[in-house]
Design a protein around this motif. Structure first.
Motif, mmCIF file in Angstrom:
data_model
loop_
_atom_site.group_PDB
_atom_site.id
_atom_site.type_symbol
_atom_site.label_atom_id
_atom_site.label_comp_id
_atom_site.label_asym_id
_atom_site.label_seq_id
_atom_site.Cartn_x
_atom_site.Cartn_y
_atom_site.Cartn_z
ATOM 1 N N ARG A 1 78.882 -48.876 -85.935
ATOM 2 C CA ARG A 1 78.881 -47.957 -84.797
ATOM 3 C C ARG A 1 79.010 -46.522 -85.260
ATOM 4 O O ARG A 1 78.314 -45.621 -84.789
ATOM 5 N N ARG B 1 78.837 -44.958 -76.057
ATOM 6 C CA ARG B 1 78.969 -46.326 -76.569
ATOM 7 C C ARG B 1 78.432 -47.331 -75.561
ATOM 8 O O ARG B 1 77.703 -48.260 -75.918
ATOM 9 N N MET C 1 78.141 -51.583 -78.794
ATOM 10 C CA MET C 1 78.799 -50.433 -79.414
ATOM 11 C C MET C 1 80.194 -50.249 -78.832
ATOM 12 O O MET C 1 80.915 -49.351 -79.219
ATOM 13 N N GLU C 2 80.561 -51.111 -77.894
ATOM 14 C CA GLU C 2 81.872 -51.001 -77.253
ATOM 15 C C GLU C 2 82.951 -51.805 -77.967
ATOM 16 O O GLU C 2 84.126 -51.488 -77.865
#
Length: 147
Positions: A52, A65, A43-44
């Protein structure tokens, strides 16, 4: 070739990965191994922001995240993973598989990673999908090794 992505399926691979990496599960609920196909694992990264946003919301901060990125949740106690992906996936870049594989390797977690050159997202069992069709055979052999 145009592929329509069903939003109701967004994040199923990610959810399976989160379940496998959940800390503190009772022994009778612990995951023995995980098989992920073309999963969103980070999610980064900005490589697939739409997923996301759908999964975490528009305003997800760095802490959320990171805490929901599979690659940051891997520990040496994580179960073995079989990960497969296609390099041509237009929705979830293969970078997601590579990031998870790097984290698994760093944690010395048994794993197998297969990135096939061709194929879109959402291949499922990948029957009649060229080279990627072998993923189920590879997964079956790998699962037998884990048992």
């Amino acid at each position: 070739m145009s592929v329509q992505l069903d939003r109701s399926n967004y994040g199923l691979g990610h959810l399976a990965g989160l379940a496998a990496l959940a800390p503190g599960a009772p022994p009778d609920e612990a995951v023995d191994f995980a098989v992920l196909g073309y999963a969103i694992t980070s999610m980064e990264t900005e490589t697939y922001r739409p997923a996301r946003v759908i999964l975490l919301g528009e305003d997800a901060g760095p802490e959320l995240r990171r805490s929901t990125s599979l690659d940051s949740l891997v520990t040496p106690q994580s179960p073995p993973f079989f990960v497969w992906h296609t390099a041509e996936d237009p929705y979830v870049p293969a970078e997601h598989a590579y990031r998870l594989a790097a984290a698994l390797a760093a944690g010395q977690v048994p794993h197998a990673v297969h990135v096939f050159a061709h194929g879109p997202h959402s291949l499922g069992l990948a029957r009649n999908a060229g080279e990627a069709a072998i993923w189920t055979t590879l997964a079956k052999a790998w699962i037998h090794e884990q048992a």
